[in-house]
Design an enzyme around this catalytic site. Structure first.
Site, PDB file in Angstrom:
ATOM      1  CG  PHE A 134      -1.853   0.995   1.406  1.00 46.02           C
ATOM      2  CD1 PHE A 134      -2.783   1.309   0.414  1.00 46.02           C
ATOM      3  CD2 PHE A 134      -1.964   1.908   2.406  1.00 46.02           C
ATOM      4  CE1 PHE A 134      -3.789   2.420   0.615  1.00 46.02           C
ATOM      5  CE2 PHE A 134      -2.855   3.108   2.614  1.00 46.02           C
ATOM      6  CZ  PHE A 134      -3.660   3.230   1.637  1.00 46.02           C
ATOM      7  CB  SER A 209       2.208  -4.268   3.127  1.00 45.00           C
ATOM      8  OG  SER A 209       1.172  -3.633   3.756  1.00 45.00           O
ATOM      9  CG  LEU A 210      -2.612  -3.901   1.230  1.00 41.31           C
ATOM     10  CD1 LEU A 210      -3.183  -2.904   0.247  1.00 41.31           C
ATOM     11  CD2 LEU A 210      -3.721  -4.710   1.740  1.00 41.31           C
ATOM     12  CG  ASP A 237       4.845  -6.833   8.983  1.00 42.70           C
ATOM     13  OD1 ASP A 237       4.580  -7.925   9.458  1.00 42.70           O
ATOM     14  OD2 ASP A 237       4.473  -5.963   9.351  1.00 42.70           O
ATOM     15  NE  ARG A 251      -6.275 -16.125   7.228  1.00 36.32           N
ATOM     16  CZ  ARG A 251      -5.825 -17.241   7.245  1.00 36.32           C
ATOM     17  NH1 ARG A 251      -4.551 -17.475   6.677  1.00 36.32           N
ATOM     18  NH2 ARG A 251      -6.480 -18.349   7.983  1.00 36.32           N
ATOM     19  CG  ASP A 253      -4.297 -20.125   2.649  1.00 41.01           C
ATOM     20  OD1 ASP A 253      -4.462 -21.522   2.798  1.00 41.01           O
ATOM     21  OD2 ASP A 253      -4.773 -19.703   1.621  1.00 41.01           O
ATOM     22  CG  ASP A 256      -2.721 -18.751  -1.136  1.00 39.51           C
ATOM     23  OD1 ASP A 256      -3.681 -19.228  -1.512  1.00 39.51           O
ATOM     24  OD2 ASP A 256      -2.841 -17.848  -0.199  1.00 39.51           O
ATOM     25  CG  HIS A 336       3.951  -2.519   7.873  1.00 37.48           C
ATOM     26  ND1 HIS A 336       3.552  -4.021   7.696  1.00 37.48           N
ATOM     27  CD2 HIS A 336       3.404  -2.127   6.604  1.00 37.48           C
ATOM     28  CE1 HIS A 336       2.801  -4.057   6.931  1.00 37.48           C
ATOM     29  NE2 HIS A 336       2.874  -3.219   5.994  1.00 37.48           N
TER      30      HIS A 336
END
Length: 544
Positions: A134, A209-210, A237, A251, A253, A256, A336
């Protein structure tokens, strides 16, 4: 940092804060090769009402249909949802670097096979796909440094996805756009495998992040739509808001990819109250929690101090504006931002492996209960993580301690000692205080290390074990200086002027990373508060 750099860092920091809280904006980036124009994507949207719950749906042509309902709606955890912006597909760019073009990128397009055939992409070599997070940007210096390290490590195909036209506020829209990003990357992976002949096991997606969840979507869609399982996903993270404790379809996991590993650096369990941006939830087969996955060393400085002191990452190779950007980014999201830095530094630094130990929780780790590599219970954090440790039946969590600045690696130790039981001769009694040690090695001397962040009870007859790390290799430890400080009982004036003692039973035992146990004989058994006790090495043995 110079006054000019500080001023620019302050300006950029304020800008990042305003961007994160304000209306949508974007950073414009142009690839070195122009993307061919594509037709506007057909978009179909509709409102659906099921069981009194209204949800929106959108179909983005070959990249699939999306809904704001189902697993993607959760009243307390994900209350406000958006649909992906289908037109974002035209703005996504995949930038390739290889050893033949380490600086200038070549833009790849899953809808134009010629961009791959005319590029330096080599299907025989391993491929890394990096997805930023992000308000981040693929051109920022930490990602450029990662490219340098990856290409130094091997003749890889290193691809950075630029989705900076879709990762700006509002956060809920960036979260929604990420689903389209995942489908786009999955289509590209399908192209690599079916047309270029790439082995899926050689594909490694790295997301921050995202971007970590974008990596998860990429792997999930590659499986469901194309029956392709990528070899590895690394989540740096993974973002917490809108993802923690939600279904695996929402999300990152373990399903994937063949192996999913994560590095958690800002995953406070009470993320909203602590303003943590990451998630504490273990989302991979193998999950690394440096410093417990909580606030990272050096990040407690605060925004103002962080700006004046500069970034904790190694910015020696950054230009002026890169240093300013790194300073501002860390000022806003220091912990982060630490995960991609740790990953970057793990690629080509064999002397700094950030050894981590499998444990049930951070508190048990700090008590020294998990300090062993036997039974394959330790692993190196980052790029060289032993992915063969992954189990399809359980998640494994690994803990380590790092320093506050680059280089972040440390040397781990475990100290054990026992206090004498109370006798008429020693008159021992329970005390409350802090414990310290200093290690003197053949190569270096450690600083005075606080073993107990908070005061503990020191009870006669009890054995104490502490895990701690020193910032550098000490060589063979020849002696230990032990000390302790009693906690003053403010409401007991009779103890204000008394001298407190504890009584050591026998020797002190120091266990090193190679599980060699060294035995140290103290100069005396009675230890006065705030007085140093010298203990000398008498022999060592290998732990059974």
């Amino acid at each position: 940092m110079s006054a000019t750099a500080v001023l620019l860092a302050v300006t950029l920091t304020v800008g990042l804060c305003l961007v994160a809280a304000g209306p949508s904006s974007r950073i414009s980036n142009k690839g070195t090769e122009p993307r061919k124009s594509r037709a506007v994507i057909p978009v179909v949207t509709r409102q659906v009402v099921e069981h009194s719950e209204e949800r929106a749906e959108a179909c983005c042509a070959d990249l699939g249909c999306y809904s704001t309902g189902g697993d993607f709606f959760h009243i307390p955890l994900r209350p406000f949802n958006s649909l992906p912006r289908c037109a974002l597909k035209n703005d996504l760019k995949l930038h390739l670097n290889t050893r033949r073009n380490p600086v200038d990128t070549q833009v790849l397009d899953p809808y134009d096979a010629s961009t791959l055939f005319l590029s330096n992409f080599n299907a025989v070599q391993k491929t890394q796909i990096i997805i930023h997070g992000f308000i981040d940007n693929f051109q920022w210096p930490w990602w450029k440094n990662t490219i340098v390290e990856l290409l130094k490590n091997g003749d890889h195909n290193v691809i950075r996805l630029d989705w900076s036209h879709g990762n700006t506020p509002p956060y809920t829209q960036a979260v929604a756009n990420l689903r389209l990003v995942g489908a786009y990357v999955a289509k590209f992976i399908h192209h690599l495998v079916t047309i270029q002949g790439v082995n899926p096991a050689d594909i490694h997606i790295i997301g921050h992040s995202l971007g970590a969840h974008g990596a998860g979507y990429s792997g999930s869609v590659a499986q469901s739509s194309y029956n392709i399982t990528v070899g590895r996903i690394t989540g740096l993270d993974p973002a917490g808001p809108y993802y923690t404790n939600l279904p695996v379809s929402v999300r990152l996991d373990p399903s994937d990819a063949a192996v999913v590993d994560t590095i958690v650096t800002d995953g406070h369990p009470h993320s909203i109250l602590q303003l943590a941006l990451g998630s504490p939830q273990p989302m991979g087969h193998i999950n690394f929690y440096p410093n417990g996955g909580l606030e990272q060393p050096g990040c407690e400085r605060g925004i103002i101090s962080g700006i004046f002191q500069g970034p904790t990452m190694n910015a020696s190779g950054f230009d002026f504006f890169g240093t300013v950007a790194a300073t501002a980014f860390e000022a806003v999201a220091c912990s982060h931002a630490r995960a991609p830095v740790l990953f970057h530094e793990s690629i080509n630094n064999p002397a700094c492996t950030m050894k981590s130990f499998e444990c049930s929780d951070y508190e048990s780790f700090l008590r020294g209960e998990c300090f062993t590599c036997r039974g394959r219970r330790c692993a190196d954090l980052g790029f060289h993580a032993d992915i063969s440790l992954a189990s399809q039946y359980m998640t494994k969590n690994y803990y380590t301690i790092t320093t506050e600045k680059s280089p972040f690696c440390t040397s781990p130790h475990k100290l054990e000692f026992t206090l004498q039981p109370k006798t008429s001769a020693n008159g021992a009694s329970s005390k409350h205080g802090l414990v310290y040690v200093t290690l003197y090695g053949t190569l270096a001397t450690s600083a005075k290390v606080l073993l107990t962040p908070e005061s503990i009870d020191l009870d006669p007859g009890s054995t104490y074990t502490f895990f701690f790390e020193t910032p550098r290799e000490l060589g063979t430890v020849q002696s230990i200086v032990f000390s302790w400080t009693a906690k003053i009982e403010l409401f007991n004036p009779l103890e204000w002027f008394l001298t407190d003692y504890i009584h050591i039973e026998g020797n002190l035992f120091l266990t090193e990373q190679d599980e060699l146990v060294s035995v140290f004989q103290p100069a005396r058994s009675k230890v006065e508060e705030d007085k140093d006790l010298l203990s000398t090495l008498i022999h060592s043995f290998e732990q059974l």
